[in-house]
Design a protein around this motif. Structure first.
Motif, PDB file in Angstrom:
ATOM      1  N   TYR A   1      36.700  39.358  46.594  1.00 39.30           N
ATOM      2  CA  TYR A   1      37.359  38.515  47.586  1.00 39.30           C
ATOM      3  C   TYR A   1      36.437  38.100  48.729  1.00 39.30           C
ATOM      4  N   CYS A   2      35.145  38.383  48.600  1.00 41.69           N
ATOM      5  CA  CYS A   2      34.153  37.944  49.583  1.00 41.69           C
ATOM      6  C   CYS A   2      33.121  37.058  48.905  1.00 41.69           C
ATOM      7  N   LYS A   3      32.406  36.290  49.714  1.00 39.71           N
ATOM      8  CA  LYS A   3      31.368  35.437  49.149  1.00 39.71           C
ATOM      9  C   LYS A   3      30.265  36.307  48.553  1.00 39.71           C
TER      10      LYS A   3
ATOM     11  N   ARG B   1      39.383  40.243  39.735  1.00 39.36           N
ATOM     12  CA  ARG B   1      40.422  39.258  40.059  1.00 39.36           C
ATOM     13  C   ARG B   1      41.365  39.040  38.886  1.00 39.36           C
TER      14      ARG B   1
ATOM     15  N   VAL C   1      45.109  37.812  43.099  1.00 37.35           N
ATOM     16  CA  VAL C   1      44.745  37.639  44.509  1.00 37.35           C
ATOM     17  C   VAL C   1      45.979  37.951  45.348  1.00 37.35           C
TER      18      VAL C   1
ATOM     19  N   GLU D   1      48.655  38.791  48.525  1.00 38.21           N
ATOM     20  CA  GLU D   1      48.971  38.022  49.728  1.00 38.21           C
ATOM     21  C   GLU D   1      48.084  38.413  50.909  1.00 38.21           C
TER      22      GLU D   1
ATOM     23  N   ALA E   1      35.980  35.222  51.313  1.00 36.96           N
ATOM     24  CA  ALA E   1      36.032  33.981  50.542  1.00 36.96           C
ATOM     25  C   ALA E   1      37.456  33.437  50.431  1.00 36.96           C
ATOM     26  N   TYR E   2      38.452  34.215  50.874  1.00 40.02           N
ATOM     27  CA  TYR E   2      39.852  33.822  50.785  1.00 40.02           C
ATOM     28  C   TYR E   2      40.509  33.980  52.152  1.00 40.02           C
ATOM     29  N   PRO E   3      41.535  33.167  52.445  1.00 39.70           N
ATOM     30  CA  PRO E   3      42.319  33.433  53.652  1.00 39.70           C
ATOM     31  C   PRO E   3      43.082  34.751  53.495  1.00 39.70           C
TER      32      PRO E   3
ATOM     33  N   VAL F   1      41.921  37.697  54.266  1.00 37.44           N
ATOM     34  CA  VAL F   1      41.002  38.818  54.002  1.00 37.44           C
ATOM     35  C   VAL F   1      40.464  39.351  55.323  1.00 37.44           C
TER      36      VAL F   1
END
Length: 373
Positions: free
Chosen positions: A133-135, A154, A159, A161, A174-176, A178
């Motif tokens: 979930y991160c770059k 994943r 993913v 909430e 990389a996601y809202p 997080v």
């Protein structure tokens, strides 16, 4: 709220992270732990706990992960997870009987999948999420493996909430939704005072497989005392002092050692940095641990080693540089527990509010419609 807390049962690090925040949250919510393996042995005596299936590595005679044994040993659990077997049915039944409203999961697949099926909100709280979930932040030699594991995680977990990641090193989301915080420092860790001893502390997360003759030989040839946790042995032999599992004793020995030789788990590394102890990280074959060892070197707080080829000269070289490693500790030491608790409380409140209109809508449906949901 009535919360299911899933904990990956392989190793003790997931359980230690859970223990750092669960007592406080249990004052505010009705929480049931769902776990297996090592984590079950740690958590079941302290919290309401349900034993569930588990996916984990298997080892060969050389102390390394065995792909054939791992595939064979996990065939049943994976089939259960993918095709809704007895373990999946048990989790669904427990969720229904306990009226579960929200799931928090530390790398645990059965509770993640149950929440997806039942349309319950999910919070992921672990370290592995830093891959998924991160770059990407992987070194070139690990890039392909990192992308593979991120995709696989994943695919297995989805993913959620909300995503909370506890890590001894930073990364960019990389996601809202997080949030990244520092390591979870347990009460035992915060109470202990760092001291400078003369012994090397060794920890193996699966010592029954990893503490092989060449490891034993390398440690016996050192000119320093060695305290060892994680093996099946107890007692003193030459300069080696084998000790039984104990949270309090381990933390006390960690606080007082000169340096640490350990498998490369996030929790142990975070605690070692907190006490200012240089780390010789001996990663398992798993990508996450290999990345952790690489990050230790990048941060200047220790050295990456090779579990299958450890020699006395490797340890001597590491100890010769311990002052240099120690000089970088302060800039990287973090305690993420308070921030994690605040974040979890906020996430739970946000998801409770978001779920309320859906619950009310279902309650207003005619019985026939409600049964079809």
């Amino acid at each position: 709220m009535r919360i299911a807390w899933g904990v990956m049962g392989y190793g003790r690090g997931h359980a230690m992270r859970t223990m750092s925040v669960l007592p406080e949250l249990m004052k505010e919510h009705e929480i049931t732990v769902f776990t297996a393996g090592d984590a079950y042995e740690v958590l079941a005596p302290k919290f309401p706990t349900v034993r569930i299936p588990m996916i984990g590595y298997r080892y060969n005679d050389r102390g390394r992960h065995s792909l054939p044994k791992t595939l064979a040993g996990n065939f049943g659990p994976v089939a259960d997870l993918l095709f809704k077997g007895a373990g999946t049915a048990q989790v669904d039944r427990e969720f229904a009987e306990r009226g579960i409203q929200l799931v928090i999961s530390d790398s645990e697949a059965w509770t993640h999948r149950a929440a997806q099926r039942l349309k319950l909100p999910r919070i992921s709280f672990d370290h592995v999420g830093i891959l998924a979930y991160c770059k990407p932040h992987f070194p070139p030699d690990l890039w392909a493996l990192g992308m593979r594991d991120a995709y696989g995680y994943r695919a297995l977990m989805g993913v959620p909430e909300r995503i909370l990641i506890s890590s001894f090193y930073p990364a960019e989301p990389a996601y809202p939704g997080v949030r990244i915080v520092g390591p979870m420092l347990r009460d035992e860790v915060l109470r202990a005072k760092a001291r400078r001893g003369d012994y090397l502390l060794c920890y193996f997360n699966k010592g029954e497989h990893q503490f092989l003759p060449h490891i034993d030989r390398a440690l016996r040839l050192l000119d320093v005392p060695v305290v060892i946790y994680g093996t099946p042995y107890v007692g003193k032999v030459d300069n080696l002092d084998f000790r039984a599992p104990s949270n309090e004793a381990f933390v006390n020995d960690l606080a007082g050692c000169r340096a640490v030789l350990s498998t490369a788990g996030n929790q142990t590394i975070g605690e070692a940095i907190h006490f200012g102890k240089p780390i010789l990280a001996m990663p398992e074959d798993a990508f996450e641990q290999r990345l952790n060892a690489s990050m230790i070197e990048r941060m200047g707080v220790g050295m990456a080693g090779d579990l299958k080829n450890l020699t006395p000269s490797d340890v001597d070289r590491f100890l010769a540089n311990d002052e240099s490693y120690r000089s970088h500790m302060r800039e990287h030491a973090r305690d993420g527990r308070a921030e994690a608790l605040d974040t979890l409380r906020r996430f739970i409140a946000e998801l409770s509010v978001a779920r309320a209109p859906e619950v009310a809508r279902r309650a207003r449906k005619p019985m026939g419609d409600a049964l079809s949901v």
